[in-house]
Design an enzyme around this catalytic site. Structure first.
Site, mmCIF file in Angstrom:
data_model
loop_
_atom_site.group_PDB
_atom_site.id
_atom_site.type_symbol
_atom_site.label_atom_id
_atom_site.label_comp_id
_atom_site.label_asym_id
_atom_site.label_seq_id
_atom_site.Cartn_x
_atom_site.Cartn_y
_atom_site.Cartn_z
ATOM 1 N N ASP A 94 17.526 59.966 24.074
ATOM 2 C CA ASP A 94 17.589 59.347 22.748
ATOM 3 C C ASP A 94 16.987 60.285 21.690
ATOM 4 O OD1 ASP A 94 14.961 59.009 23.459
ATOM 5 O OD2 ASP A 94 14.919 56.831 23.208
ATOM 6 N N SER A 95 16.498 61.456 22.135
ATOM 7 C CA SER A 95 16.107 62.521 21.196
ATOM 8 C C SER A 95 17.313 62.941 20.354
ATOM 9 C CB SER A 95 15.535 63.724 21.949
ATOM 10 O OG SER A 95 16.374 64.080 23.038
ATOM 11 N N ASP B 200 19.528 57.742 28.428
ATOM 12 C CA ASP B 200 18.419 56.922 27.926
ATOM 13 C C ASP B 200 18.904 55.556 27.458
ATOM 14 O OD1 ASP B 200 15.827 57.896 28.027
ATOM 15 O OD2 ASP B 200 16.114 59.231 26.304
ATOM 16 N N LYS C 262 17.480 55.963 32.063
ATOM 17 C CA LYS C 262 16.027 56.151 31.930
ATOM 18 C C LYS C 262 15.486 55.041 31.025
ATOM 19 C CE LYS C 262 14.112 59.829 29.681
ATOM 20 N NZ LYS C 262 13.420 59.166 28.548
ATOM 21 N N GLU D 113 11.800 53.547 29.315
ATOM 22 C CA GLU D 113 10.397 53.827 29.016
ATOM 23 C C GLU D 113 9.525 52.614 29.318
ATOM 24 O OE1 GLU D 113 9.879 55.262 25.007
ATOM 25 O OE2 GLU D 113 11.399 56.820 25.247
ATOM 26 N N GLU E 171 5.277 62.268 30.115
ATOM 27 C CA GLU E 171 5.366 63.002 28.841
ATOM 28 C C GLU E 171 3.993 63.145 28.193
ATOM 29 O OE1 GLU E 171 8.581 61.921 26.257
ATOM 30 O OE2 GLU E 171 7.789 63.112 24.587
HETATM 31 O O1 KIV Z 1 14.968 61.677 24.751
HETATM 32 C C1 KIV Z 1 14.498 62.678 25.323
HETATM 33 O O2 KIV Z 1 14.891 63.796 25.049
HETATM 34 C C2 KIV Z 1 13.437 62.443 26.307
HETATM 35 C C3 KIV Z 1 12.543 63.541 26.814
HETATM 36 C C4 KIV Z 1 11.912 63.161 28.124
HETATM 37 C C5 KIV Z 1 13.020 64.919 26.878
HETATM 38 O O3 KIV Z 1 13.265 61.336 26.702
#
Ligand code: KIV
Length: 285
Positions: free
Chosen positions: A46-47, A85, A113, A115, A183
């Site tokens: 999500d970056s 993400d 992924k 969080e 992280e």
């Molecule tokens: O969104 C992302 O880029 C991440 C990092 C762990 C690189 O979650």
């Protein structure tokens, strides 16, 4: 025949003490090239919110954009395990979370992924895994909670917080997570967690002892230049390269050297002659 990286491959790396590489990607070509370079895991992070869309933080991206980027990446990458993400607020209840995780898998991801480590997240990880959706967990600094954490701050900075980090990681492992990103945590804390888990850990600013390492591809290539986290090593200067190429292109247009004769299409001599005759007749020349 390309041998696809799977969650089992990553577990093998963990068991044999082998490192693996993970990079983010958001588009077809980048995914294709980093896949060909041998990167083991591609994260559709999500970056993308910040490095592709120019938003201030990762909380502004939605599941629609994540699905689109995932589709592009999965079309380009053939070998790497693709993890996507779950966007901020795309899992406000279990059934919405499962639906959106499924959407990312249908867009080409091999895993998602998520969080955090609340009871609710643990339940979501468990349910996803039961339904056939592998989950990579994400602890330490979790960008989606930056407003709660008080900004981009290093996590687990003391002994007790490190024990707590391990406890959370163990709960996620128990719930079925196949790996956990750590992280922005001290190297000693990440090492301690890594040594006491059965699943692989992935360092994102967590030092040298995790099983895998991940950074944002635009940071690594030197394309994103708004800021550079301490833990990123720049392997390129794409920002300068893009600016140089665009400047040359601009100047070549202004000077008339682009396009050249090799860069245009021509009518055949016969067709050009006929066009000329037609112009002459109409006195258009
Ligand atoms: O969104 C992302 O880029 C991440 C990092 C762990 C690189 O979650």
């Amino acid at each position: 025949m390309i041998k696809k990286v799977t969650v089992k491959t990553l577990k093998k790396y963990k068991d044999t003490n082998e490192k693996f590489s993970m990079l983010t990607s958001y588009d077809y070509s980048t995914a294709k090239y980093i896949d060909e370079a041998g990167i083991d895991v591609i994260l559709v992070g999500d970056s993308a919110a910040m490095v592709v869309l120019g938003y201030e933080n990762t909380n502004n991206i939605g599941i629609d954009e994540m699905a689109l980027f995932t589709k592009a990446v999965s079309t380009g990458a053939k070998r790497a395990l693709i993890v996507a993400d779950m966007a901020f607020m795309s899992f406000t209840d279990i059934s919405e979370g499962l639906k959106n995780a499924g959407r990312l898998i249908k867009s080409g991801a091999n895993a998602v992924k998520i969080e955090g480590c609340s009871d609710y997240i643990l339940e979501l990880v468990k349910r996803c895994t039961e339904l056939g959706i592998p989950v990579m967990a994400h602890l330490g600094f979790t960008p989606q909670s930056q407003n709660v954490l008080g900004g981009f701050v290093i996590q687990s900075k003391n002994f007790e917080a490190t024990l707590n980090l391990l406890e959370q990681a163990k709960k996620l492992e128990q719930a079925g997570a196949f790996a956990v990103v750590l992280e922005m945590v001290p190297e000693e804390s990440a090492k301690f967690v890594t040594e006491n888990l059965n699943i692989p850990t992935v360092s994102c600013g967590g030092g040298r002892y995790c099983t895998g390492q991940v950074v944002v591809v635009d940071d690594m290539l030197g394309k994103f230049s708004d800021f550079k986290p301490k833990f990123v090593r720049r392997y390129g200067d794409l920002k300068s390269y893009i600016t140089d190429c665009a400047t040359k292109y601009h100047n070549d247009i202004k000077s008339g050297s682009f396009p050249s004769d090799e860069e245009v299409y021509h009518l055949t001599d016969d067709e050009a002659k006929q066009l000329n005759i037609h112009c002459n007749a109409l006195q258009l020349h």
